[in-house]
Scaffold this motif. Structure first.
Motif, PDB file in Angstrom:
ATOM      1  N   TYR A   2      51.028  31.336  29.640  1.00 15.21           N
ATOM      2  CA  TYR A   2      49.690  30.833  29.364  1.00 15.21           C
ATOM      3  C   TYR A   2      48.863  32.008  28.884  1.00 15.21           C
ATOM      4  CZ  TYR A   2      45.261  28.475  30.023  1.00 15.21           C
ATOM      5  OH  TYR A   2      44.036  27.913  29.824  1.00 15.21           O
ATOM      6  N   LEU A   3      48.320  31.915  27.717  1.00 16.29           N
ATOM      7  CA  LEU A   3      47.532  32.999  27.153  1.00 16.29           C
ATOM      8  C   LEU A   3      46.064  32.814  27.481  1.00 16.29           C
ATOM      9  CD1 LEU A   3      49.035  33.159  23.567  1.00 16.29           C
ATOM     10  CD2 LEU A   3      49.593  34.602  25.513  1.00 16.29           C
ATOM     11  N   THR A   4      45.414  33.933  27.752  1.00 14.26           N
ATOM     12  CA  THR A   4      43.969  33.897  27.914  1.00 14.26           C
ATOM     13  C   THR A   4      43.360  34.720  26.789  1.00 14.26           C
ATOM     14  OG1 THR A   4      43.988  35.813  29.370  1.00 14.26           O
ATOM     15  CG2 THR A   4      44.115  33.644  30.413  1.00 14.26           C
ATOM     16  N   PHE A  36      53.549  41.393  37.282  1.00  8.82           N
ATOM     17  CA  PHE A  36      53.564  41.317  38.740  1.00  8.82           C
ATOM     18  C   PHE A  36      54.207  40.002  39.162  1.00  8.82           C
ATOM     19  CE2 PHE A  36      49.966  43.990  37.650  1.00  8.82           C
ATOM     20  CZ  PHE A  36      50.061  45.033  38.556  1.00  8.82           C
ATOM     21  N   ALA A  37      54.938  40.039  40.251  1.00  9.78           N
ATOM     22  CA  ALA A  37      55.417  38.808  40.872  1.00  9.78           C
ATOM     23  C   ALA A  37      54.219  38.149  41.548  1.00  9.78           C
ATOM     24  CB  ALA A  37      56.503  39.108  41.898  1.00  9.78           C
ATOM     25  N   ILE A  41      50.103  39.319  43.896  1.00 10.09           N
ATOM     26  CA  ILE A  41      48.871  38.946  43.198  1.00 10.09           C
ATOM     27  C   ILE A  41      47.710  39.901  43.539  1.00 10.09           C
ATOM     28  CG2 ILE A  41      48.064  37.270  44.925  1.00 10.09           C
ATOM     29  CD1 ILE A  41      47.843  36.692  41.163  1.00 10.09           C
ATOM     30  N   ALA A  42      47.691  40.405  44.756  1.00 12.24           N
ATOM     31  CA  ALA A  42      46.630  41.347  45.140  1.00 12.24           C
ATOM     32  C   ALA A  42      46.716  42.618  44.293  1.00 12.24           C
ATOM     33  CB  ALA A  42      46.721  41.684  46.624  1.00 12.24           C
ATOM     34  N   LYS A  43      47.930  43.089  44.031  1.00 14.03           N
ATOM     35  CA  LYS A  43      48.105  44.287  43.197  1.00 14.03           C
ATOM     36  C   LYS A  43      47.671  43.994  41.757  1.00 14.03           C
ATOM     37  CE  LYS A  43      51.904  46.194  45.869  1.00 14.03           C
ATOM     38  NZ  LYS A  43      53.326  46.525  45.868  1.00 14.03           N
ATOM     39  N   ALA A  44      47.945  42.788  41.290  1.00 18.01           N
ATOM     40  CA  ALA A  44      47.520  42.400  39.939  1.00 18.01           C
ATOM     41  C   ALA A  44      45.997  42.406  39.849  1.00 18.01           C
ATOM     42  CB  ALA A  44      48.075  41.024  39.578  1.00 18.01           C
ATOM     43  N   CYS A  45      45.337  41.894  40.872  1.00 13.37           N
ATOM     44  CA  CYS A  45      43.864  41.886  40.896  1.00 13.37           C
ATOM     45  C   CYS A  45      43.317  43.302  40.933  1.00 13.37           C
ATOM     46  CB  CYS A  45      43.364  41.077  42.088  1.00 13.37           C
ATOM     47  SG  CYS A  45      43.675  39.312  41.941  1.00 13.37           S
ATOM     48  N   GLU A  46      43.956  44.167  41.699  1.00 14.01           N
ATOM     49  CA  GLU A  46      43.528  45.566  41.756  1.00 14.01           C
ATOM     50  C   GLU A  46      43.683  46.230  40.392  1.00 14.01           C
ATOM     51  OE1 GLU A  46      45.800  47.401  44.863  1.00 14.01           O
ATOM     52  OE2 GLU A  46      44.878  46.158  46.419  1.00 14.01           O
ATOM     53  N   LYS A  56      47.794  43.026  28.450  1.00  7.35           N
ATOM     54  CA  LYS A  56      47.638  41.883  29.349  1.00  7.35           C
ATOM     55  C   LYS A  56      48.317  42.139  30.680  1.00  7.35           C
ATOM     56  CE  LYS A  56      45.467  39.079  26.588  1.00  7.35           C
ATOM     57  NZ  LYS A  56      44.138  38.643  26.859  1.00  7.35           N
ATOM     58  N   ILE A  57      47.748  41.581  31.725  1.00  6.39           N
ATOM     59  CA  ILE A  57      48.367  41.593  33.046  1.00  6.39           C
ATOM     60  C   ILE A  57      49.043  40.238  33.209  1.00  6.39           C
ATOM     61  CG2 ILE A  57      47.961  41.658  35.526  1.00  6.39           C
ATOM     62  CD1 ILE A  57      45.586  43.541  34.907  1.00  6.39           C
ATOM     63  N   VAL A  58      50.336  40.257  33.469  1.00  2.31           N
ATOM     64  CA  VAL A  58      51.134  39.039  33.585  1.00  2.31           C
ATOM     65  C   VAL A  58      51.511  38.835  35.043  1.00  2.31           C
ATOM     66  CG1 VAL A  58      53.302  37.921  32.937  1.00  2.31           C
ATOM     67  CG2 VAL A  58      52.052  39.304  31.266  1.00  2.31           C
ATOM     68  N   VAL A  59      51.257  37.632  35.526  1.00  3.05           N
ATOM     69  CA  VAL A  59      51.695  37.253  36.886  1.00  3.05           C
ATOM     70  C   VAL A  59      52.773  36.198  36.711  1.00  3.05           C
ATOM     71  CG1 VAL A  59      51.018  36.284  39.107  1.00  3.05           C
ATOM     72  CG2 VAL A  59      49.440  37.775  37.867  1.00  3.05           C
ATOM     73  N   GLU A  60      53.974  36.512  37.161  1.00  2.00           N
ATOM     74  CA  GLU A  60      55.116  35.611  37.023  1.00  2.00           C
ATOM     75  C   GLU A  60      55.194  34.708  38.230  1.00  2.00           C
ATOM     76  OE1 GLU A  60      58.098  38.214  34.310  1.00  2.00           O
ATOM     77  OE2 GLU A  60      58.104  38.670  36.437  1.00  2.00           O
ATOM     78  N   LEU A  61      55.283  33.412  37.961  1.00  2.00           N
ATOM     79  CA  LEU A  61      55.385  32.437  39.045  1.00  2.00           C
ATOM     80  C   LEU A  61      56.837  32.158  39.360  1.00  2.00           C
ATOM     81  CD1 LEU A  61      52.670  29.935  37.868  1.00  2.00           C
ATOM     82  CD2 LEU A  61      52.456  31.774  39.523  1.00  2.00           C
TER      83      LEU A  61
END
Length: 61
Positions: A2-4, A36-37, A41-46, A56-61
């Protein structure tokens, strides 16, 4: 994926499809700065808040 970075007020499937078609046609790839896995998610937010990620910061679900 999903692109933002474009209007995110409930894009339609047609909106998403047109974006991916444009990317494929022009052989463009988004710059991914870090992945980030979901469990991290907390590390991605940081990383986002720190503003030090180039791309881009990618969070993999």
């Amino acid at each position: 994926m999903y692109l933002t970075g474009f209007h995110s007020n409930f894009p339609t499937q047609a909106d998403i499809d047109s974006i991916f078609a444009f990317l494929a046609e022009h052989k463009l790839n988004p710059l991914v700065g870090e992945k980030f896995a979901f469990r991290d998610i907390a590390k991605a937010c940081e990383a986002y808040d720190g503003g030090k990620v180039n791309g881009k910061i990618v969070v993999e679900l």
